[in-house]
Enzyme design. Structure first.
Site, PDB file in Angstrom:
ATOM      1  N   HIS A 121       0.834  -1.076  -0.116  1.00 16.41           N
ATOM      2  CA  HIS A 121      -0.098  -0.088  -0.042  1.00 16.41           C
ATOM      3  C   HIS A 121       0.781   1.280   0.043  1.00 16.41           C
ATOM      4  O   HIS A 121       0.608   2.223  -0.818  1.00 16.41           O
ATOM      5  CB  HIS A 121      -0.965   0.130   1.117  1.00 16.41           C
ATOM      6  CG  HIS A 121      -2.068  -0.792   0.897  1.00 16.41           C
ATOM      7  ND1 HIS A 121      -2.101  -2.062   0.908  1.00 16.41           N
ATOM      8  CD2 HIS A 121      -3.561  -0.378   0.845  1.00 16.41           C
ATOM      9  CE1 HIS A 121      -3.586  -2.708   0.814  1.00 16.41           C
ATOM     10  NE2 HIS A 121      -4.260  -1.254   0.910  1.00 16.41           N
ATOM     11  N   HIS A 160       1.508  -3.492   9.486  1.00 16.00           N
ATOM     12  CA  HIS A 160       2.816  -3.255   8.908  1.00 16.00           C
ATOM     13  C   HIS A 160       3.654  -2.795  10.190  1.00 16.00           C
ATOM     14  O   HIS A 160       3.162  -1.977  10.928  1.00 16.00           O
ATOM     15  CB  HIS A 160       3.089  -2.399   7.927  1.00 16.00           C
ATOM     16  CG  HIS A 160       2.778  -2.971   6.686  1.00 16.00           C
ATOM     17  ND1 HIS A 160       3.763  -4.121   5.905  1.00 16.00           N
ATOM     18  CD2 HIS A 160       1.578  -2.877   5.788  1.00 16.00           C
ATOM     19  CE1 HIS A 160       2.802  -4.269   4.828  1.00 16.00           C
ATOM     20  NE2 HIS A 160       1.691  -4.024   4.902  1.00 16.00           N
TER      21      HIS A 160
END
Length: 185
Positions: A121, A160
């Site tokens: 992303h 993440h």
């Protein structure tokens, strides 16, 4: 990397980056507003799923076919670079996601794969922000802020680590710059 709970057992055996990543994640995820923050983070993260990139490219192309064509070409070439490198890196590093390394870290969404390094992303948002910066400098602040919010949302959703985000930014930036050099943008 072996699984462990961040309760003091064996943390010193891991390198400083891993310790920093775990501490950073815990700092942003261990507070009483984490559930509320996750709602906004989901919306921001979802804006980086890819559909908006297509819409931006089409709008730019319809507004100015010449400039939009260059923008679209650079975007396509950048993603041609980024996607295979992203896939190879994910499957080479095989870094487990934050919630798999510490039971104290919650993930607020279910990621599409099990590995975290690099953040796809973040890489994609960085590509778009870089191209917007290069082609439409007056929109640079908005684009960079949006990309940074997408990156932060991935940490706030517990999927993440900070270093995954840094790797995603570097991958996205390198892909966008290489594409502009090739296409001539």
């Amino acid at each position: 990397m072996s699984s462990f709970d961040l309760d003091g057992r064996g943390v010193q055996r891991f390198n400083p980056i891993v310790r920093f990543d775990l501490a950073f994640s815990l700092f942003f995820l261990e507070h009483r507003y984490a559930n509320q923050v996750s709602l906004l983070s989901r919306a921001i993260s979802h804006s980086g799923d890819g559909h908006l990139y297509v819409a931006i490219a089409l709008i730019v192309y319809m507004a100015d076919p010449v400039l939009g064509g260059m923008f679209l070409s650079c975007g396509l070439v950048a993603f041609i670079f980024e996607l295979p490198i992203y896939w190879l890196a994910k499957n080479s590093f095989r870094r487990r996601r934050p919630h798999n390394l510490s039971s104290r870290i919650n993930n607020f969404i279910e990621p599409s794969d099990k590995y975290s390094m690099p953040s796809g992303h973040t890489a994609a948002a960085t590509i778009m922000a870089t191209l917007i910066y290069a082609f439409f400098p007056s929109l640079a602040v908005i684009a960079i802020t949006w990309a940074a919010l997408i990156a932060l949302s991935r940490i706030l959703l517990g999927v993440h680590f900070f270093s995954d985000i840094v790797a995603g930014v570097l991958l996205g930036l390198a892909s966008a710059v290489a594409a502009m050099m090739i296409v001539g943008g």
